[in-house]
Structures are given as C-alpha cells and as structure tokens.
Design a protein around this motif. Sequence first.
Motif, mmCIF file in Angstrom:
data_model
loop_
_atom_site.group_PDB
_atom_site.id
_atom_site.type_symbol
_atom_site.label_atom_id
_atom_site.label_comp_id
_atom_site.label_asym_id
_atom_site.label_seq_id
_atom_site.Cartn_x
_atom_site.Cartn_y
_atom_site.Cartn_z
ATOM 1 N N ALA A 87 0.815 -1.218 0.000
ATOM 2 C CA ALA A 87 0.000 0.000 0.000
ATOM 3 C C ALA A 87 0.847 1.267 0.000
ATOM 4 O O ALA A 87 0.345 2.349 -0.334
ATOM 5 C CB ALA A 87 -0.933 -0.004 1.215
ATOM 6 N N LEU A 88 2.125 1.140 0.363
ATOM 7 C CA LEU A 88 2.998 2.317 0.409
ATOM 8 C C LEU A 88 3.762 2.542 -0.894
ATOM 9 O O LEU A 88 4.458 3.554 -1.031
ATOM 10 C CB LEU A 88 4.001 2.185 1.567
ATOM 11 C CG LEU A 88 3.397 2.147 2.976
ATOM 12 C CD1 LEU A 88 4.488 1.983 4.025
ATOM 13 C CD2 LEU A 88 2.595 3.422 3.248
ATOM 14 N N ARG A 89 3.615 1.624 -1.837
ATOM 15 C CA ARG A 89 4.355 1.764 -3.091
ATOM 16 C C ARG A 89 3.928 3.021 -3.843
ATOM 17 O O ARG A 89 4.770 3.813 -4.299
ATOM 18 C CB ARG A 89 4.150 0.527 -3.970
ATOM 19 C CG ARG A 89 4.904 0.596 -5.291
ATOM 20 C CD ARG A 89 4.641 -0.635 -6.156
ATOM 21 N NE ARG A 89 5.271 -0.499 -7.464
ATOM 22 C CZ ARG A 89 4.753 0.192 -8.471
ATOM 23 N NH1 ARG A 89 3.577 0.787 -8.316
ATOM 24 N NH2 ARG A 89 5.398 0.282 -9.626
ATOM 25 N N GLU A 90 2.628 3.238 -3.989
ATOM 26 C CA GLU A 90 2.145 4.407 -4.740
ATOM 27 C C GLU A 90 2.497 5.721 -4.041
ATOM 28 O O GLU A 90 2.990 6.652 -4.703
ATOM 29 C CB GLU A 90 0.634 4.311 -4.983
ATOM 30 C CG GLU A 90 0.114 5.421 -5.888
ATOM 31 C CD GLU A 90 -1.363 5.257 -6.243
ATOM 32 O OE1 GLU A 90 -1.929 6.200 -6.817
ATOM 33 O OE2 GLU A 90 -1.926 4.194 -5.940
ATOM 34 N N PRO A 91 2.276 5.847 -2.722
ATOM 35 C CA PRO A 91 2.698 7.093 -2.050
ATOM 36 C C PRO A 91 4.188 7.376 -2.204
ATOM 37 O O PRO A 91 4.583 8.530 -2.385
ATOM 38 C CB PRO A 91 2.326 6.850 -0.585
ATOM 39 C CG PRO A 91 1.235 5.839 -0.629
ATOM 40 C CD PRO A 91 1.541 4.960 -1.801
ATOM 41 N N LEU A 92 5.019 6.318 -2.159
ATOM 42 C CA LEU A 92 6.457 6.503 -2.314
ATOM 43 C C LEU A 92 6.781 6.987 -3.725
ATOM 44 O O LEU A 92 7.554 7.937 -3.912
ATOM 45 C CB LEU A 92 7.192 5.189 -2.026
ATOM 46 C CG LEU A 92 8.713 5.215 -2.203
ATOM 47 C CD1 LEU A 92 9.360 6.210 -1.264
ATOM 48 C CD2 LEU A 92 9.295 3.816 -1.989
#
Length: 390
Positions: free
Chosen positions: A376-381
């Motif tokens: 879930a943190l891939r896109e924000p990163l």
Amino acid sequence: MTTSRPTAELSADEARRLALRAQGFLGAPDRRSGVRGILRHLGAIQLDTISVLARSHELVPYARLGAVGRKTVENAYWKDTHAFEYWSHAACILPIEEWPHFAFRRRAYRNRPHWNHELPDGVYDQVIKQLRSEGPLTATELGGAKKTSDWWDWSGSKVAVERALMYGEVVCVERRGWKRLYDLAERAVPASLLHDELDDTECLRRLVRLAGQSLGVGTRADIADYHRLKGEQVDAVIADSGLVPVTVEGWSKPAWADPAALETPPRGRHRTTLLSPFDSLIWERARTERIFGFTHRLEAYVPKQKRVYGYFAMPVLAGGRLVGRVDPAREGGTLVARQVTLDGPKAVPAVAQALAEAATWVDCTDVRVERVDTPALREPLAKEIARILG
C-alpha cells in the motif's frame, strides 16, 4: 583486563548521537575539507568490488557531503599521495599520515611463517626491480595477475607484489579500472612518514585512540573491529589511549568514549541518505543492532532465493535513525528501486528524498519503484519521488 571507573553515564540516545556526529552524519559537513576531510575524520574507508549505484568508497563521502563529483572523489583519495590502500577493517583507503601506525601489521606479515600462495624463487626481487625501473605498474603490466581464470590462481608476479604490499615495500597508489596500481613505497610515501619506528604498543595505542574518536563511543569489540585488532591488543593499550570509560544505557558491555566528544552535546542537522552496506557507521552488525535496533546483513553472497532484502540493500538514514532499506539497480537513465523496506508510512518522505538525491547524483532522471514490503505504500512513495524530481 583492568578497567577504570566510568567517567560518564550516557543514555542510549546520547550514545547514538555521539556515534552519528563522530561519523559525520550530524551537524553541518565540513565542505571546505571535502572528501579528504572525510577520509581523515573516519580514518578508514572500505573498498569493495561491488558497484551498483557506485563503488562503496564513492558512496561513503557522498553519504556525508551529498552530490560530490565521482572524479573529485577519486582525485581526493589518490592525487598527491594523500592516501594509501592497506589492510585495516578490510582492504581500505587510509590517510597517508596513518602509514607509521601500521608498522605493527607490516612486521607481522614479514614474520608470517605460512602463506596460501607459494612465492617462486627470484620473482620477488624481479618485481621490485621492475617497479624501480618502470613503475608504477598494475599486476598485468608486471607479467599478468593470474595463471588461469580461477579467481585465486595468482601468477608468481601477483603473489610477489601482493606480498611486497603487505610488507610495506610496495604501496597501492591508485585503483585504475579497479586494478591496483603499485609503486615502491620509497617513492610514493613522504620521507617523513616512511618509517617503522613505532613499536607495536605505540601503533596499537594510536589506532585504538583514533578508532575511539571515529566511533564517538564504543565497546571493546567495536574499537577492535574498526581496524581489525585483537581484543587483547585493545586491552593492552586502552588505559593509555586517551579514551575514557563510560557506561551506556542498555549496553551490556563496558564502553569507552572520546573525551572531546563528551565536552559538547551533539547538535545540528541530520543527513538523509542511502548508506553503503560497507559504510563505517554500520559495517559492524552487532554495533548497528545495539545503537539503531536495526539488523543489517549484506546479501550479495547469499543465494538469490534466500535473500530477504535484496542483493545490495542499502539502509536509509534519516533523522539519525535507520528507517528502511533500498535494493537499487540502474537501467539507463532510471534508478530502479527493486525492493524497498519501510519502517512504516512515516518513512516514505525520507526514503523518497534519499532515492531522488541518489538518482540525481548518478545522472538518472527517473526512479522506478518495483516492490515495497508494504504494498500500500508503493504508490505514495512513487508519487513523493516524482514530486521531488519535478
């Protein structure tokens, strides 16, 4: 071993900050002294064959100074005989003024009874003669580095020149295309430093003191590991080294600190950066776990199917803590984050900043994030990296 009464009690946080400042990650970097200042400050910068973003000896000053030019780094080490390569923590670049301090190790090599490679008769003298008339030279120029394609199947001339390097008769004055460039020490080392006058005790005393200064605070094992000394060698000289005994909250072993470091509390701006796995801040696994609560292991030599974090996972330093890992690669003008491990959502901005800066340094215009341990943190990163790169 006898120990003096501790002169100070440090919290775990104070010890961590002392270590960060001593290693050049807390406070404004001394840009005027540049890469050479970093080398003198650390006392040893490890070399390694692996090159992903850059080689480790380039990553170490980058981590502290930012986007210093890679040619500038090489010139700072080798131009005007500012440094030499020798066996310290491992194969390391060392400040040239440290040459006298390694007399104890040169003597030990000269007195060593057994070697893994046989030295053919007459070859040593021939190599010295050739360097005297033609040097500096690589092993290839001396007659070939290897007899066969096997990594350790050295030629006679390679065995001889490496033996001469250990003895101190020859010095590596540069890495050229990753090959050592050898010359006679009498030509390469300044006359004022070219001596073995210090006895073993004095060599060890100075190296222990310098290791303590570079660490800020450390246990006996930490200090010994810095230049790969034996524990009993540290024991023999630490009382006279100038380091002072301290206790550190949560540390089960006695510790010693640089007294100058204790005089002023560590303050200033923290660096956010990717760290080489061979960076002296984290090169000792037990110390890294003790100070940062972070388990770090280089997996380059682990079978691919058994890797957890990736081939060359680089810890991310931010706010004085290790907040994640990135296993990088390059594809043309793209820096690829093959695998990213984050210490929660709060680590996203710091890891994004570290990746964006590293990409710019190695002339990449884009960053591609492939896998993140928390999907879930891939896109924000990826979005944060894109925002920074503009």
